[in-house]
Motif scaffolding. Structure first.
Motif, PDB file in Angstrom:
ATOM      1  N   MET A 186       0.916  -1.071  -0.023  1.00  0.00           N
ATOM      2  CA  MET A 186       0.311  -0.216   0.159  1.00  0.00           C
ATOM      3  C   MET A 186       0.886   0.860  -0.286  1.00  0.00           C
ATOM      4  O   MET A 186       0.617   2.316  -0.596  1.00  0.00           O
ATOM      5  N   ASP A 187       2.046   1.495   0.922  1.00  0.00           N
ATOM      6  CA  ASP A 187       2.961   2.724   0.530  1.00  0.00           C
ATOM      7  C   ASP A 187       3.133   2.604  -0.772  1.00  0.00           C
ATOM      8  O   ASP A 187       3.271   3.709  -0.999  1.00  0.00           O
ATOM      9  N   ALA A 188       3.894   1.436  -1.474  1.00  0.00           N
ATOM     10  CA  ALA A 188       4.007   1.509  -2.982  1.00  0.00           C
ATOM     11  C   ALA A 188       3.431   2.264  -3.883  1.00  0.00           C
ATOM     12  O   ALA A 188       3.028   2.950  -4.827  1.00  0.00           O
ATOM     13  N   LEU A 189       1.900   1.043  -3.673  1.00  0.00           N
ATOM     14  CA  LEU A 189       0.636   2.007  -4.082  1.00  0.00           C
ATOM     15  C   LEU A 189       0.611   3.736  -4.113  1.00  0.00           C
ATOM     16  O   LEU A 189       0.063   4.355  -5.090  1.00  0.00           O
ATOM     17  N   ARG A 190       0.283   4.201  -2.740  1.00  0.00           N
ATOM     18  CA  ARG A 190       0.358   5.530  -2.008  1.00  0.00           C
ATOM     19  C   ARG A 190       1.061   6.450  -2.961  1.00  0.00           C
ATOM     20  O   ARG A 190       0.485   7.363  -3.971  1.00  0.00           O
ATOM     21  N   GLU A 191       2.445   5.880  -3.363  1.00  0.00           N
ATOM     22  CA  GLU A 191       3.198   6.470  -4.511  1.00  0.00           C
ATOM     23  C   GLU A 191       2.450   6.816  -5.545  1.00  0.00           C
ATOM     24  O   GLU A 191       2.931   7.424  -5.888  1.00  0.00           O
ATOM     25  N   VAL A 192       2.688   5.806  -6.149  1.00  0.00           N
ATOM     26  CA  VAL A 192       2.477   5.858  -7.459  1.00  0.00           C
ATOM     27  C   VAL A 192       0.695   6.279  -7.936  1.00  0.00           C
ATOM     28  O   VAL A 192       0.782   7.399  -9.195  1.00  0.00           O
ATOM     29  N   HIS A 193       0.176   6.121  -6.835  1.00  0.00           N
ATOM     30  CA  HIS A 193      -1.531   6.682  -7.664  1.00  0.00           C
ATOM     31  C   HIS A 193      -0.977   8.446  -7.426  1.00  0.00           C
ATOM     32  O   HIS A 193      -1.713   9.314  -8.277  1.00  0.00           O
ATOM     33  N   THR A 194       0.136   9.047  -6.667  1.00  0.00           N
ATOM     34  CA  THR A 194       0.321  10.405  -6.517  1.00  0.00           C
ATOM     35  C   THR A 194       0.880  11.286  -8.045  1.00  0.00           C
ATOM     36  O   THR A 194       0.177  12.359  -8.445  1.00  0.00           O
ATOM     37  N   TYR A 195       1.191   9.947  -9.082  1.00  0.00           N
ATOM     38  CA  TYR A 195       1.063  10.757 -10.198  1.00  0.00           C
ATOM     39  C   TYR A 195       0.605   9.905 -11.199  1.00  0.00           C
ATOM     40  O   TYR A 195       0.533   9.877 -11.934  1.00  0.00           O
ATOM     41  N   GLY A 196      -0.621   9.805 -11.129  1.00  0.00           N
ATOM     42  CA  GLY A 196      -1.936   8.980 -11.794  1.00  0.00           C
ATOM     43  C   GLY A 196      -1.817   7.864 -12.496  1.00  0.00           C
ATOM     44  O   GLY A 196      -2.416   7.700 -13.503  1.00  0.00           O
ATOM     45  N   THR A 197      -0.852   7.273 -11.118  1.00  0.00           N
ATOM     46  CA  THR A 197      -0.431   5.657 -12.116  1.00  0.00           C
ATOM     47  C   THR A 197      -1.347   4.944 -11.645  1.00  0.00           C
ATOM     48  O   THR A 197      -0.992   4.968  -9.985  1.00  0.00           O
ATOM     49  N   LEU A 198      -1.802   3.739 -11.727  1.00  0.00           N
ATOM     50  CA  LEU A 198      -2.992   2.689 -11.769  1.00  0.00           C
ATOM     51  C   LEU A 198      -1.987   1.660 -11.807  1.00  0.00           C
ATOM     52  O   LEU A 198      -1.357   1.375 -12.409  1.00  0.00           O
ATOM     53  N   HIS A 199      -2.011   0.031 -10.980  1.00  0.00           N
ATOM     54  CA  HIS A 199      -1.493  -1.348 -10.813  1.00  0.00           C
ATOM     55  C   HIS A 199      -2.525  -1.715 -11.581  1.00  0.00           C
ATOM     56  O   HIS A 199      -2.204  -1.984 -13.133  1.00  0.00           O
ATOM     57  N   ARG A 200      -4.225  -1.918 -10.969  1.00  0.00           N
ATOM     58  CA  ARG A 200      -4.965  -2.276 -12.367  1.00  0.00           C
ATOM     59  C   ARG A 200      -5.311  -4.341 -11.552  1.00  0.00           C
ATOM     60  O   ARG A 200      -5.903  -4.661 -12.978  1.00  0.00           O
ATOM     61  N   ASP A 201      -3.419  -4.705 -11.272  1.00  0.00           N
ATOM     62  CA  ASP A 201      -3.735  -5.922 -11.776  1.00  0.00           C
ATOM     63  C   ASP A 201      -3.442  -6.589 -10.244  1.00  0.00           C
ATOM     64  O   ASP A 201      -1.829  -7.775 -10.237  1.00  0.00           O
ATOM     65  N   ILE A 202      -3.241  -5.979  -8.916  1.00  0.00           N
ATOM     66  CA  ILE A 202      -2.434  -6.399  -7.298  1.00  0.00           C
ATOM     67  C   ILE A 202      -3.286  -7.946  -7.174  1.00  0.00           C
ATOM     68  O   ILE A 202      -4.558  -8.261  -7.154  1.00  0.00           O
ATOM     69  N   SER A 203      -2.630  -8.952  -6.828  1.00  0.00           N
ATOM     70  CA  SER A 203      -3.190 -10.315  -6.571  1.00  0.00           C
ATOM     71  C   SER A 203      -1.648 -11.102  -5.964  1.00  0.00           C
ATOM     72  O   SER A 203      -0.719 -10.568  -6.026  1.00  0.00           O
ATOM     73  N   PRO A 204      -1.800 -12.210  -5.640  1.00  0.00           N
ATOM     74  CA  PRO A 204      -0.668 -12.582  -4.725  1.00  0.00           C
ATOM     75  C   PRO A 204       0.492 -13.137  -5.835  1.00  0.00           C
ATOM     76  O   PRO A 204       1.677 -12.459  -5.171  1.00  0.00           O
ATOM     77  N   ASP A 205      -0.344 -13.127  -7.165  1.00  0.00           N
ATOM     78  CA  ASP A 205       0.837 -13.747  -8.002  1.00  0.00           C
ATOM     79  C   ASP A 205       1.907 -12.292  -7.992  1.00  0.00           C
ATOM     80  O   ASP A 205       2.867 -12.142  -9.081  1.00  0.00           O
ATOM     81  N   ASN A 206       1.418 -10.826  -7.544  1.00  0.00           N
ATOM     82  CA  ASN A 206       2.411  -9.821  -8.112  1.00  0.00           C
ATOM     83  C   ASN A 206       2.900  -9.192  -7.275  1.00  0.00           C
ATOM     84  O   ASN A 206       3.154  -7.413  -7.208  1.00  0.00           O
ATOM     85  N   ILE A 207       2.856 -10.360  -6.004  1.00  0.00           N
ATOM     86  CA  ILE A 207       3.479  -9.838  -5.363  1.00  0.00           C
ATOM     87  C   ILE A 207       4.715 -10.712  -4.706  1.00  0.00           C
ATOM     88  O   ILE A 207       4.348 -11.519  -4.523  1.00  0.00           O
ATOM     89  N   TYR A 208       6.266  -9.948  -4.642  1.00  0.00           N
ATOM     90  CA  TYR A 208       7.354 -10.848  -4.169  1.00  0.00           C
ATOM     91  C   TYR A 208       7.912 -10.354  -2.750  1.00  0.00           C
ATOM     92  O   TYR A 208       7.576  -9.399  -2.634  1.00  0.00           O
ATOM     93  N   ILE A 209       8.559 -11.564  -1.883  1.00  0.00           N
ATOM     94  CA  ILE A 209       9.141 -11.652  -1.218  1.00  0.00           C
ATOM     95  C   ILE A 209      10.766 -11.756  -1.306  1.00  0.00           C
ATOM     96  O   ILE A 209      10.209 -12.953  -1.443  1.00  0.00           O
ATOM     97  N   THR A 210      11.188 -10.671  -1.471  1.00  0.00           N
ATOM     98  CA  THR A 210      12.935 -11.134  -2.105  1.00  0.00           C
ATOM     99  C   THR A 210      13.473 -12.363  -0.255  1.00  0.00           C
ATOM    100  O   THR A 210      12.389 -12.619   0.728  1.00  0.00           O
ATOM    101  N   LYS A 211      14.214 -12.867   0.040  1.00  0.00           N
ATOM    102  CA  LYS A 211      15.300 -13.664   0.745  1.00  0.00           C
ATOM    103  C   LYS A 211      15.925 -12.522   1.728  1.00  0.00           C
ATOM    104  O   LYS A 211      15.461 -12.924   2.958  1.00  0.00           O
ATOM    105  N   GLU A 212      15.320 -12.034   1.833  1.00  0.00           N
ATOM    106  CA  GLU A 212      16.041 -10.461   2.676  1.00  0.00           C
ATOM    107  C   GLU A 212      14.469 -10.650   3.849  1.00  0.00           C
ATOM    108  O   GLU A 212      14.824  -9.613   4.379  1.00  0.00           O
TER     109      GLU A 212
END
Length: 817
Positions: free
Chosen positions: A177-203
């Motif tokens: 949500m932090d990331a989306l809040r940032e991109v929304h300020t530029y008028g950009t939408l993701h339109r495809d948020i779902s579990p397979d578009n969210i990545y958890i790095t090994k860190e």
């Protein structure tokens, strides 16, 4: 021997002269799995070496890569829409299947590069995969990204037995949500948020993947929208032929992802909830969740966009209020929240008077980007998630060290096979660990023969291994007679069903009419295959257009677009082969006009402009296409061009005596019914409804020019178009500069600006000066608070020699002050 033979194409470590990599087991010389993939060792842009394929889908291929200059591992995404293009095993250049698909390939390519430019703006954001480079090569385009090691959220949920706690879900989703809040300020939408578009790095970092601009740009060119959207995660406005989308669209998907994570299944599909909302709150499934948090989640999952939170910040703030006590222990790690220094205006600073009553001295400077509740959450949820460790034979599969109380070995995710071919669907289902159940075939006027219409188990839900999945497959519309009769009777049998379709349409039986037209079209296509008959090809092209028109009337705009594209392609091909048709291409021009209109219904204004211009270049007598051209300009935010066409043609009469103005207004209604809107529709409608003294006189009156200036001024302000705004005013140079500086600061500080003009009245012209009263409503926000005002302004304008805006605003006062 290549100078890069020491690099392993499977993991990009220095393996020396070993034939088999000691780390990942990759064998030197292994070729690509598919001829569409570039072979390992391919060099792009003179510096990127491609390795193995990390993943591929319907719109692109992602490769492991190595930057030979910086000596770092990367990932490179190649634009490759498999329904439009391919490549041979011995060539790198992409080949488009047919010439008529070039436009669609190029459209998607441009959107792919747009995605790269969007992501490049956020390369330093911790929640977005950074883009290092993008370029064109091999007839396509490439996007260079940092390489991440880890797993996606979908895999993580599977490893945890299908569900996780609400607290863990928030730890993962708050950075999203932090990331989306940032991109929304530029008028950009993701339109495809779902579990397979969210990545958890090994860190333990959380990253958003795949903004997928190319995929969404092309959804109506090659496949059903159900392939593009993920059932359960897509809100209803995404299904409505480009219905009005905004931050609330991503908010629904975020909430659906949280729901899926804590409940174990996706919410019911949004379209199924329109008549009767059957969604159940998480607590019904014994999920431990604070009541306030559950209320916030369910509000975000509201079917109607107006009932959801309108910004990510509001959604986060609602969660912060409900979880603050539970998470108070994390306040010690909260980063300091030092506001940016505000710039106070001097007493002499002059600023647009329409802001009086809304702005205070403290709101005129640059404001802080965060909200107290959001800052609290950022501090809490940037805490590391359990780290990821690599446990695989090839170094690419990673798992979280967190363990589950319940084995997940028998719980699997149901694949989405809607609109897939029967063979592909069977492969996906069996590879996912399920069995094929019963198969049913149904006639369908919209989905092509052989594609999946329905599956018994909802996509992306969790089910037991070896459960059966029943499939329903489209039979299309079957031919009414066998091929021998078509070949014998030829045009007679085609005309028979063409007439039948027309008769059913006259009886208002549109479904029956559509079926008859499809049968006539498909018989014409069979006759063309049989003997290449030009008359049959002409019939096929015109019938394809007729089918598209009917699908439009029935509300299936995306399918109508496919038919109109086919109509243009068929008739273009005929024009090249048949000298008789080539000498009179009126029907081709009409098909271009219909295609232009369908592009508008699907909210593709650039394509609508191009096809309307093409139609007019073929037959300039088809003046109704100027309406499509004007609408395209308006939806493409080319307001001046649109206004010029609307005013030029609004009083011109059709052959039946109907003025263009009525045609324009009917179009606006049809577009709005299709979910296509624009902030300035009402302004244009008002301009169109203004009376003119002489229908044949296209000269704009002073009253019209004054109104145009007022609207242009407001529209430019709402669009944050500083040059456009300054072109409508006539202040002295010194004051102009102060106004410009003020507006720059205002646009930098505030978002979601809406300036609605309700009425323009009492225009009084006295020589070269004039006054006018304007009732307007202003709304905007600073990310944490919404401001609004309603004022009646009295503008003073003076006449100038400017050809664009002969009347310019010179002074403004608030009525009654």
């Amino acid at each position: 021997m290549s100078e890069f033979d020491h690099l392993c194409m499977g993991c990009m470590i220095d393996k020396g002269m070993e034939k088999v990599c000691p780390v990942c087991g990759w064998e030197q010389g292994t070729m690509q799995e598919s001829p569409q993939h570039l072979p390992p060792g391919t060099i792009l842009h003179d510096k990127y070496i491609l390795g193995r394929v990390l993943g591929h889908g319907g719109f692109g291929i992602t490769y492991l890569a190595w930057d030979v200059h910086l000596e770092m591992k990367l990932a490179i995404k190649e634009y490759m829409p498999r329904n439009f293009a391919t490549r041979g095993s011995d060539q790198a250049t992409v080949s488009i299947y047919t010439w008529e698909l070039e436009t669609h390939f190029d459209h998607g390519l441009n959107k792919f590069l747009d995605e790269a430019k969007i992501l490049a703006q956020f390369s330093n954001h911790p929640g977005i995969v950074g883009v290092r480079d993008f370029f064109k090569e091999n007839g396509t385009a490439y996007l260079v990204m940092y390489y991440l090691e880890g797993i996606d959220f979908k895999q993580y949920l599977e490893q945890q037995g299908g569900t996780i706690s609400f607290e863990t879900a928030l730890k993962i989703m708050m950075p999203v949500m932090d990331a989306l809040r940032e991109v929304h300020t530029y008028g950009t939408l993701h339109r495809d948020i779902s579990p397979d578009n969210i990545y958890i790095t090994k860190e333990g970092q959380i990253k958003i993947l795949d903004f997928g601009a190319a995929r969404h740009a092309m959804n109506d060119f090659n496949t059903s929208i159900s392939v593009i959207l993920k059932p359960g995660y897509a809100p209803e406005e995404q299904y409505r032929s480009k219905g009005k989308q905004g931050p609330w669209t991503d908010i629904y998907a975020v909430a659906a992802t949280i729901y899926r994570a804590i409940v174990g299944k996706t919410p019911p599909e949004s379209l199924d909830r329109l008549e009767e909302d059957i969604i159940e709150p998480p607590s019904v499934f014994d999920v431990s969740i604070p009541l306030e948090a559950e209320n916030a989640l369910m509000k975000a999952l509201s079917v109607k966009a107006a009932n959801r939170f309108q910004s990510i910040a509001e959604f986060q703030q609602a969660f912060s209020l409900s979880t603050k006590e539970q998470l108070a222990h994390a306040e010690s790690i909260r980063p300091p929240s030092t506001p940016l220094e505000k710039k106070e205006p001097t007493a002499k600073k002059r600023f647009p008077v329409w802001l009086i009553g809304v702005l205070s001295i403290g709101t005129l400077g640059v404001i802080t980007a965060g909200i107290l509740g959001v800052i609290l959450l950022i501090g809490i949820f940037n805490e590391d998630i359990d780290p990821v460790t690599e446990e695989s034979i090839n170094g690419t599969t990673a798992v979280l060290t967190q363990t589950s109380n319940e084995s997940s070995s028998k719980k699997l995710t149901v694949p989405n096979v809607l609109d897939k071919t029967e063979d592909d669907a069977k492969t996906f289902i069996t590879n996912a660990g399920f069995k094929i159940g019963s198969i049913h075939y149904e006639e369908n006027s919209f989905i092509d023969k052989g594609l999946i219409i329905n599956q018994s188990m909802e996509p992306e839900t969790i089910a037991n291994k070896n459960d059966t999945v029943d499939l329903t497959i489209s039979k299309g519309i079957e031919l009414p007679v066998d091929l021998a009769i078509i070949q014998t009777e030829q045009l007679a049998i085609i005309n028979k069903y063409w007439d039948q379709g027309a008769a059913l349409y006259e009886q208002n039986n549109k479904e029956g009419s559509l079926k008859a037209y499809i049968q006539a079209r498909d018989m014409a296509a069979e006759l063309v295959k049989y003997n290449g008959d030009f008359d049959a090809q002409f019939a096929e092209g015109v019938l394809a257009r007729t089918v598209g028109i009917l699908k439009e009337e029935l509300g299936y705009y995306s399918y109508a677009l496919q038919d109109n594209i086919k109509s243009v392609a068929i008739l273009n091909d005929l024009a090249e082969k048949d000298p008789v048709f080539n000498s009179n291409q009126t029907e081709l021009a009409i098909s271009y006009g219909n295609l232009s209109w369908t592009y508008l219904l699907n909210n593709y204004p650039k394509e609508a402009i191009d096809t309307a211009e093409k139609g007019l270049s073929i037959d300039s007598n088809q003046k109704w296409m100027y309406a499509n051209l004007a609408h395209g300009y308006l939806l493409n935010n080319q307001f001046e061009k649109a206004k010029q066409l609307y005013l030029e043609y609004k009083d011109e009469l059709f052959d039946n005596g109907k003025p263009f103005k009525e045609f324009f207004l009917e179009d606006f209604t049809a577009l709005e019914n299709a979910g296509v809107t624009h902030p300035h529709f009402n302004e244009i409608k008002q301009l169109l409804n203004e009376n003119t003294s002489n229908p044949t006189n296209t000269t704009t009156s002073n009253e019209d020019e004054i109104m145009i200036t007022i609207y242009a001024n407001a529209i430019s302000f709402e669009r944050e178009d500083l040059p456009g705004y300054m072109s409508t005013i006539a202040e002295p140079d010194g004051i102009n500069k102060e106004t410009e500086q003020f507006l720059q600061e205002f646009f930098a500080a505030y978002n979601n600006i809406k300036l609605e003009i309700e009425t323009i009245q009492n225009i009084a012209i006295n020589g070269e000066s004039a006054t006018v009263e304007v009732l307007q409503h202003l709304h905007y926000d600073d990310g944490s608070q919404t401001y609004q005002s309603t004022n009646t302004l009295i503008h003073t304008l003076k006449m100038t020699e400017d050809s664009l805006f002969p009347w310019k605003i010179y002074d403004t006062k608030v009525k009654g002050e």
